[in-house]
Design a protein around this motif. Sequence first.
Motif, PDB file in Angstrom:
ATOM      1  N   ASP A 120      42.188  46.868  46.359  1.00 45.20           N
ATOM      2  CA  ASP A 120      42.376  45.421  46.425  1.00 45.20           C
ATOM      3  C   ASP A 120      41.731  44.818  45.190  1.00 45.20           C
ATOM      4  O   ASP A 120      40.516  44.907  45.002  1.00 45.20           O
ATOM      5  N   VAL A 159      42.312  41.526  44.316  1.00 42.82           N
ATOM      6  CA  VAL A 159      42.689  40.118  44.455  1.00 42.82           C
ATOM      7  C   VAL A 159      41.721  39.196  43.692  1.00 42.82           C
ATOM      8  O   VAL A 159      42.148  38.276  43.008  1.00 42.82           O
ATOM      9  N   THR A 160      40.431  39.466  43.782  1.00 39.60           N
ATOM     10  CA  THR A 160      39.464  38.585  43.126  1.00 39.60           C
ATOM     11  C   THR A 160      38.935  39.199  41.836  1.00 39.60           C
ATOM     12  O   THR A 160      37.991  38.692  41.231  1.00 39.60           O
ATOM     13  N   GLN A 189      46.349  32.927  42.856  1.00 40.47           N
ATOM     14  CA  GLN A 189      45.532  31.705  42.892  1.00 40.47           C
ATOM     15  C   GLN A 189      44.040  31.895  42.620  1.00 40.47           C
ATOM     16  O   GLN A 189      43.273  30.974  42.770  1.00 40.47           O
ATOM     17  N   LYS A 190      43.611  33.083  42.250  1.00 36.41           N
ATOM     18  CA  LYS A 190      42.168  33.264  42.011  1.00 36.41           C
ATOM     19  C   LYS A 190      41.915  33.404  40.508  1.00 36.41           C
ATOM     20  O   LYS A 190      41.807  32.399  39.814  1.00 36.41           O
ATOM     21  N   PHE A 214      37.570  41.695  53.900  1.00 34.47           N
ATOM     22  CA  PHE A 214      38.909  42.135  53.509  1.00 34.47           C
ATOM     23  C   PHE A 214      39.133  43.626  53.737  1.00 34.47           C
ATOM     24  O   PHE A 214      40.268  44.073  53.893  1.00 34.47           O
ATOM     25  N   THR A 267      35.452  39.344  48.136  1.00 33.57           N
ATOM     26  CA  THR A 267      35.264  37.890  48.077  1.00 33.57           C
ATOM     27  C   THR A 267      34.382  37.374  49.214  1.00 33.57           C
ATOM     28  O   THR A 267      33.831  36.285  49.129  1.00 33.57           O
ATOM     29  N   THR A 271      51.723  35.640  49.356  1.00 35.31           N
ATOM     30  CA  THR A 271      50.359  35.573  48.825  1.00 35.31           C
ATOM     31  C   THR A 271      49.772  36.982  48.694  1.00 35.31           C
ATOM     32  O   THR A 271      50.461  37.984  48.926  1.00 35.31           O
ATOM     33  N   GLY A 272      48.510  37.062  48.357  1.00 38.34           N
ATOM     34  CA  GLY A 272      47.839  38.350  48.204  1.00 38.34           C
ATOM     35  C   GLY A 272      47.985  39.243  49.428  1.00 38.34           C
ATOM     36  O   GLY A 272      48.147  40.461  49.304  1.00 38.34           O
ATOM     37  N   SER A 273      47.968  38.641  50.595  1.00 35.46           N
ATOM     38  CA  SER A 273      48.068  39.448  51.820  1.00 35.46           C
ATOM     39  C   SER A 273      49.433  40.123  51.931  1.00 35.46           C
ATOM     40  O   SER A 273      49.547  41.221  52.491  1.00 35.46           O
TER      41      SER A 273
HETATM   42  C1  PLP Z   1      41.984  36.155  49.002  1.00 37.79           C
HETATM   43  C2  PLP Z   1      41.898  37.589  49.259  1.00 37.79           C
HETATM   44  C3  PLP Z   1      42.926  38.304  49.908  1.00 37.79           C
HETATM   45  C4  PLP Z   1      44.095  37.629  50.542  1.00 37.79           C
HETATM   46  O1  PLP Z   1      44.900  36.959  49.659  1.00 37.79           O
HETATM   47  P1  PLP Z   1      45.770  35.717  50.152  1.00 37.79           P
HETATM   48  O2  PLP Z   1      46.367  35.222  48.865  1.00 37.79           O
HETATM   49  O3  PLP Z   1      44.812  34.766  50.787  1.00 37.79           O
HETATM   50  O4  PLP Z   1      46.781  36.192  51.100  1.00 37.79           O
HETATM   51  C5  PLP Z   1      42.816  39.669  50.004  1.00 37.79           C
HETATM   52  N1  PLP Z   1      41.753  40.320  49.523  1.00 37.79           N
HETATM   53  C6  PLP Z   1      40.741  39.680  48.908  1.00 37.79           C
HETATM   54  C7  PLP Z   1      39.576  40.468  48.393  1.00 37.79           C
HETATM   55  C8  PLP Z   1      40.776  38.298  48.772  1.00 37.79           C
HETATM   56  O5  PLP Z   1      39.767  37.650  48.190  1.00 37.79           O
END
Ligand code: PLP
Length: 388
Positions: free
Chosen positions: A186, A188-189, A211-212, A111, A161, A84-86
Amino acid sequence: MSTSQAISSIDKNLGIACSPISVPERLLLGPGPSNSHPNVLKALALQPVGHLDPFYIKLMAEVQDLLRYTWQTNNRLTLPMSGTGSAAMEATIANIVEPGDKVLVAIKGYFGNRLSDMASRYKAEVHTIEKQWGEAFSLEELENGLKKYKPDVLALVHAETSTGVCQPMEGIGELCRQYNCLLIVDTVTSLGGVPLYIDDWKIDLAYSCSQKGLSCPPGLGPFTMNIRAEEKLLNRKDKVPNWYLDVSLLNKYWGSDRVYHHTAPVNMNFGIREALRLLLEEGLEASWDRHRSNAEILWQGLEELGMKMHVKPEIRLATLTTVQIPDGIDSKAFASHLLNHHGIEIGGGLGTLGGKVWRIGLMGYNSRIENVEKILDVFKTDLSKFKL
Ligand SMILES: *Cc1c(COP(=O)(O)O)cnc(C)c1O
């Protein structure tokens, strides 16, 4: 020889667990995961092929090209981490942080704290600068941090997020070059949902998730690093202390050698290819505009119901809105009601924002006007029933 021992069913509920899976219908308007696009689900349901099948090797290159487009980068080392993102977050740290390196983390939410935890596990000398949850850093504040700590790496979150803040990025990459440090961001979002230019913003390493903003289930963590970051990786004294996430090994599979590293989650890569293809078909800017305009309709609708946004408009994030919980409302009961009676998931506040805000996500496939109308309708008709 036959055994007389009976096979135990372990517990009597196994009969129920063994009926075919059936998942309740949910509209995921929380901080993630978001719903997947139906075409992505179809791609995931295809039969797998071998991870060295010529068809799959071609597909890998397509995924990489589509990721480069989505990230607006020419970085050679752009690939989805299996995880996943992590996992992709950890990959950025694991590959370029050496023991004793100075890592400055600019923390303005949950985060950022995770980044700092990870950097310390890789034995960095971690320094932090912090902002209130709901604010962004100014260029001056970041420059003061760089002056004071002289870090090898600056890490920060573009779209936080946990707070609904979008960090303005203009000028940060230039500052990092001026102070001779690498920049990890980061995304991710933000990937797919808000303007993001890896190369123009001089971001050295970035990571995201499936998934986002990408309308895919969780399972892949897009990762990218530029030549400056590659140089630091190449000049390491020791091996990357994480075998699974070592980009130099992974690139022997994703690069032209095609050396087996781990069995690629091929179906997840079918899914992300379709998700990224859909994004290309829509156009990146059209997707950013769609996220922005649906978020604006949500903000306006909530304000018309007398509610207040937690973040000021200039730094407000289109993919994730933090709205203040009105006084005298049982926020948890309302969120449970949304899920149990309307099938809608929203998020509560994390950390210092616990009990103070709800988090409403409009990400990827879910950023659509009918979803905005649906959630606004329920706030309008049902919220007043949850007075404490
Ligand atoms: C969701 C998120 C993560 C972690 O991603 P996962 O897919 O849950 O492992 C890291 N950073 C931000 C800003 C996020 O929103």
